[in-house]
Design an enzyme around this catalytic site. Structure first.
Site, PDB file in Angstrom:
ATOM      1  N   LYS A   1       4.776 -40.113  -0.246  1.00 39.65           N
ATOM      2  CA  LYS A   1       5.935 -40.216   0.645  1.00 39.65           C
ATOM      3  C   LYS A   1       6.350 -38.861   1.245  1.00 39.65           C
ATOM      4  O   LYS A   1       6.544 -38.745   2.444  1.00 39.65           O
ATOM      5  CB  LYS A   1       7.090 -40.745  -0.207  1.00 39.65           C
ATOM      6  CG  LYS A   1       8.048 -41.625   0.430  1.00 39.65           C
ATOM      7  CD  LYS A   1       8.927 -42.377  -0.589  1.00 39.65           C
ATOM      8  CE  LYS A   1       9.043 -41.797  -1.953  1.00 39.65           C
ATOM      9  NZ  LYS A   1      10.177 -40.934  -2.198  1.00 39.65           N
TER      10      LYS A   1
ATOM     11  N   ARG B   1       6.793 -29.150 -11.608  1.00 40.37           N
ATOM     12  CA  ARG B   1       8.114 -29.784 -11.520  1.00 40.37           C
ATOM     13  C   ARG B   1       8.538 -30.282 -12.893  1.00 40.37           C
ATOM     14  O   ARG B   1       7.757 -30.941 -13.579  1.00 40.37           O
ATOM     15  CB  ARG B   1       8.059 -30.949 -10.529  1.00 40.37           C
ATOM     16  CG  ARG B   1       8.862 -30.697  -9.273  1.00 40.37           C
ATOM     17  CD  ARG B   1       8.635 -31.775  -8.270  1.00 40.37           C
ATOM     18  NE  ARG B   1       9.189 -33.067  -8.667  1.00 40.37           N
ATOM     19  CZ  ARG B   1       9.239 -34.111  -7.863  1.00 40.37           C
ATOM     20  NH1 ARG B   1       8.795 -34.009  -6.634  1.00 40.37           N
ATOM     21  NH2 ARG B   1       9.729 -35.241  -8.287  1.00 40.37           N
TER      22      ARG B   1
ATOM     23  N   ARG C   1      -0.204 -32.958  -9.512  1.00 39.83           N
ATOM     24  CA  ARG C   1       0.952 -32.235  -8.979  1.00 39.83           C
ATOM     25  C   ARG C   1       1.651 -31.443 -10.090  1.00 39.83           C
ATOM     26  O   ARG C   1       2.106 -30.324  -9.874  1.00 39.83           O
ATOM     27  CB  ARG C   1       1.932 -33.238  -8.354  1.00 39.83           C
ATOM     28  CG  ARG C   1       3.165 -32.579  -7.768  1.00 39.83           C
ATOM     29  CD  ARG C   1       3.990 -33.555  -6.968  1.00 39.83           C
ATOM     30  NE  ARG C   1       4.803 -34.410  -7.806  1.00 39.83           N
ATOM     31  CZ  ARG C   1       5.520 -35.447  -7.346  1.00 39.83           C
ATOM     32  NH1 ARG C   1       5.492 -35.754  -6.062  1.00 39.83           N
ATOM     33  NH2 ARG C   1       6.238 -36.168  -8.163  1.00 39.83           N
TER      34      ARG C   1
ATOM     35  N   ARG D   1      17.458 -45.876  -3.327  1.00 38.79           N
ATOM     36  CA  ARG D   1      16.596 -46.107  -4.489  1.00 38.79           C
ATOM     37  C   ARG D   1      17.032 -47.309  -5.303  1.00 38.79           C
ATOM     38  O   ARG D   1      16.400 -47.631  -6.304  1.00 38.79           O
ATOM     39  CB  ARG D   1      16.620 -44.876  -5.380  1.00 38.79           C
ATOM     40  CG  ARG D   1      15.363 -44.054  -5.314  1.00 38.79           C
ATOM     41  CD  ARG D   1      15.531 -42.875  -6.243  1.00 38.79           C
ATOM     42  NE  ARG D   1      14.293 -42.268  -6.617  1.00 38.79           N
ATOM     43  CZ  ARG D   1      13.707 -41.283  -5.948  1.00 38.79           C
ATOM     44  NH1 ARG D   1      14.223 -40.837  -4.832  1.00 38.79           N
ATOM     45  NH2 ARG D   1      12.602 -40.763  -6.397  1.00 38.79           N
TER      46      ARG D   1
ATOM     47  N   ARG E   1      10.098 -42.828 -14.803  1.00 42.42           N
ATOM     48  CA  ARG E   1      10.394 -42.929 -13.354  1.00 42.42           C
ATOM     49  C   ARG E   1       9.708 -44.153 -12.749  1.00 42.42           C
ATOM     50  O   ARG E   1      10.264 -44.823 -11.882  1.00 42.42           O
ATOM     51  CB  ARG E   1       9.948 -41.653 -12.635  1.00 42.42           C
ATOM     52  CG  ARG E   1      10.985 -40.530 -12.784  1.00 42.42           C
ATOM     53  CD  ARG E   1      10.391 -39.167 -12.514  1.00 42.42           C
ATOM     54  NE  ARG E   1       9.856 -39.023 -11.181  1.00 42.42           N
ATOM     55  CZ  ARG E   1       8.927 -38.126 -10.840  1.00 42.42           C
ATOM     56  NH1 ARG E   1       8.431 -37.309 -11.736  1.00 42.42           N
ATOM     57  NH2 ARG E   1       8.518 -38.050  -9.596  1.00 42.42           N
TER      58      ARG E   1
HETATM   59  P1  ADP Z   1       9.638 -38.846  -6.438  1.00 35.68           P
HETATM   60  O1  ADP Z   1       9.573 -39.456  -5.079  1.00 35.68           O
HETATM   61  O2  ADP Z   1       8.358 -38.168  -6.821  1.00 35.68           O
HETATM   62  O3  ADP Z   1      10.146 -39.775  -7.495  1.00 35.68           O
HETATM   63  P2  ADP Z   1      11.951 -37.258  -5.631  1.00 35.68           P
HETATM   64  O4  ADP Z   1      11.721 -35.831  -5.315  1.00 35.68           O
HETATM   65  O5  ADP Z   1      12.230 -38.183  -4.526  1.00 35.68           O
HETATM   66  O6  ADP Z   1      10.672 -37.675  -6.470  1.00 35.68           O
HETATM   67  O7  ADP Z   1      13.149 -37.386  -6.689  1.00 35.68           O
HETATM   68  C1  ADP Z   1      13.167 -36.672  -7.912  1.00 35.68           C
HETATM   69  C2  ADP Z   1      14.333 -37.162  -8.790  1.00 35.68           C
HETATM   70  O8  ADP Z   1      15.584 -36.916  -8.119  1.00 35.68           O
HETATM   71  C3  ADP Z   1      14.353 -38.666  -9.112  1.00 35.68           C
HETATM   72  O9  ADP Z   1      13.517 -39.020 -10.184  1.00 35.68           O
HETATM   73  C4  ADP Z   1      15.850 -38.880  -9.425  1.00 35.68           C
HETATM   74  O10 ADP Z   1      16.188 -38.428 -10.713  1.00 35.68           O
HETATM   75  C5  ADP Z   1      16.528 -37.963  -8.407  1.00 35.68           C
HETATM   76  N1  ADP Z   1      16.851 -38.699  -7.160  1.00 35.68           N
HETATM   77  C6  ADP Z   1      16.293 -38.504  -5.923  1.00 35.68           C
HETATM   78  N2  ADP Z   1      16.788 -39.368  -5.016  1.00 35.68           N
HETATM   79  C7  ADP Z   1      17.692 -40.140  -5.694  1.00 35.68           C
HETATM   80  C8  ADP Z   1      18.527 -41.228  -5.343  1.00 35.68           C
HETATM   81  N3  ADP Z   1      18.541 -41.733  -4.103  1.00 35.68           N
HETATM   82  N4  ADP Z   1      19.317 -41.772  -6.307  1.00 35.68           N
HETATM   83  C9  ADP Z   1      19.311 -41.308  -7.549  1.00 35.68           C
HETATM   84  N5  ADP Z   1      18.542 -40.294  -7.960  1.00 35.68           N
HETATM   85  C10 ADP Z   1      17.735 -39.715  -7.056  1.00 35.68           C
END
Ligand code: ADP
Length: 191
Positions: free
Chosen positions: A13, A133, A127, A88, A144
């Site tokens: 994404k 990370r 990654r 989400r 996750r």
């Molecule tokens: P990925 O797409 O690899 O899961 P992201 O960088 O989008 O990773 O998000 C990393 C973390 O940030 C998520 O696992 C969550 O804990 C938090 N996060 C990101 N966006 C949201 C959201 N819309 N609502 C709640 N938590 C979020």
């Protein structure tokens, strides 16, 4: 054009969002990046969010709405945006719809990047080795993925029901996936 990108952790994404940003000249709004900046800046919000992120859980809807509302109120989003990582869960999807209706800027397109779970696990392991990370450890990733299946997957149906959803296969090279995305957006803008 206002685009919501959907896909499991590791679906590519973020990579595709970056390419779309270049292609369409629109700002990239990544909630993961917004949160990681808040953590790096050591703000109160960042401190609260870090523990949650490192457990692989979702930051509260309330914090996320505040963050996204602030970002979407900035001037650079007036021609559209690529939203990556939000919504989400269904509650965030509803909050986003209310917010964007109020701003008179509804979502035009929700794009789901489909990938196989096994492939995603492999990509994230790579990654983790490269970027380090803190939420890419094996246990956190598993958690996750579970949260994604339970809470985020229903968001795909939410947009499907509104007639806004397109799906593309996230397998193949980065360029192949991007070509598919461009194809889908072309169809949407022609219709
Ligand atoms: P990925 O797409 O690899 O899961 P992201 O960088 O989008 O990773 O998000 C990393 C973390 O940030 C998520 O696992 C969550 O804990 C938090 N996060 C990101 N966006 C949201 C959201 N819309 N609502 C709640 N938590 C979020």
């Amino acid at each position: 054009m206002r685009i919501v990108l959907l896909g499991a952790p590791g679906s590519g994404k973020g990579t595709q969002a970056a390419l779309l940003v270049q292609h369409l000249g629109l700002p990239h709004i990544s909630t993961g990046e917004l949160l990681r900046s808040a953590v790096a800046a050591g703000s109160a919000l960042g401190m609260r969010a870090k523990a949650v992120i490192d457990r692989g859980e979702l930051v509260s809807n309330e914090i996320m709405l505040g963050l996204i509302e602030e970002r979407l109120s900035q001037d650079d989003v007036s021609d559209g945006f690529i939203l990556d990582g939000y919504p989400r869960n269904i509650s965030q999807a509803e909050a986003l719809e209310t917010l964007l209706n109020r701003l008179d800027q509804p979502v035009d397109e929700a794009l789901q990047i489909d990938v196989d779970v096994e492939m995603v696990a492999m990509r994230i392991a790579k990654r983790a080795a490269k970027e380090g990370r803190s939420d890419d450890s094996e246990n956190t990733v598993r958690h996750r993925m579970k949260i994604y299946a339970e809470q985020t997957a229903p968001v795909v149906d939410y947009y499907a029901q509104k007639g806004l959803l397109s799906r593309v296969l996230g397998e193949g090279t980065i360029e192949e996936v991007f070509q598919r995305i461009k194809g889908v957006l072309q169809i949407r803008s022609d219709s």
